[in-house]
Design an enzyme around this catalytic site. Structure first.
Site, short mmCIF file in Angstrom:
data_model
loop_
_atom_site.label_atom_id
_atom_site.label_comp_id
_atom_site.label_asym_id
_atom_site.label_seq_id
_atom_site.Cartn_x
_atom_site.Cartn_y
_atom_site.Cartn_z
N PHE A 7 0.83 -1.20 0.00
CA PHE A 7 0.00 0.00 0.00
C PHE A 7 0.86 1.26 0.00
CE2 PHE A 7 -2.63 -3.22 2.05
CZ PHE A 7 -3.90 -2.98 1.56
N ASP A 8 0.46 2.23 -0.77
CA ASP A 8 0.93 3.59 -0.56
C ASP A 8 0.34 4.05 0.78
OD1 ASP A 8 1.88 6.29 -1.15
OD2 ASP A 8 -0.22 6.74 -1.58
N LEU A 9 0.89 5.12 1.35
CA LEU A 9 0.40 5.58 2.65
C LEU A 9 -0.55 6.77 2.51
CD1 LEU A 9 0.52 5.29 5.74
CD2 LEU A 9 2.53 6.81 5.71
#
Length: 210
Positions: A7-9
């Protein structure tokens, strides 16, 4: 089923778009005495990192801009809210998946978000930040570094993000790419133009494509 989900944050797991925009505006006003072009700022969020964004504002005052940004931005992490997708993480873990965060943020700033959401840090098997690779998104290096640490293959992995930079990085790494439409920064049209394998708007839709 993808056994590794990265995941990107910002804009993907946590609703940090508003505090990023506020801090960019603050830094530009404090250092340069002018407001930045909000559309240009939005378009760059999620890309190669803070220094690159500040270089676009003024290449001669990058360090001052970064310092002003961080002084304004870091305390705001105490106000962060998480997206609904956070409740999907334990479900994915129960299914035997390995999870990770791949972000252009430096690890210290990632830590502020993990302090705010302890369950987020507990769910992650790997966290890749700005210090972990020389090249950053949209290059594939951060995604590939996460896979290397997990001893996983791109064919068995997905990368989930809210920006075109995430999708380009994931595509270049050879993983399944999912764009999320809830980030509030990048419109669907821009995300689709980047060529994701899927575009979703809810945690349920995300679970379905994974």
């Amino acid at each position: 089923m993808r056994h590794v989900v990265l995941f990107d944050l910002d804009g993907t797991l946590i609703d940090s778009g508003p505090i990023i925009l506020a801090s960019m505006k603050h830094a530009s006003l404090a250092v340069l005495g002018r407001e930045p072009d909000e559309e240009l700022v939005r378009a760059a969020i999620g890309g190669p990192g803070l220094f690159a964004q500040m270089r676009d504002l003024d290449p001669d005052r990058v360090d001052e801009l970064v310092e002003a940004y961080r002084l304004h931005n870091e305390p705001l992490h105490a106000t962060l809210e998480g997206f609904d997708v956070l409740r999907l993480l334990p479900v994915l873990k129960d299914e035997g998946r390995r999870l990770g965060i791949v972000t252009a943020k430096r690890l210290r700033t990632v830590g502020l978000a993990l302090d705010r959401f302890p369950e987020l840090g507990e769910a992650m098997d790997v966290v890749i930040g700005a210090e972990d690779t020389e090249r950053h998104k949209p290059e594939p290096d951060p995604v590939l570094e996460a896979l290397r640490r997990l001893d996983a293959s791109p064919a068995d992995a997905a990368y989930v993000g809210d920006s075109p930079f995430d999708i380009h990085a994931g595509n270049a790494a050879g993983v399944f790419t999912v764009a999320v439409g809830w980030g509030g920064i990048h419109p669907d049209e821009r995300l689709l133009h980047a060529g994701p394998d899927a575009l979703v708007h809810t945690a349920e839709e995300l679970h379905g494509v994974l």
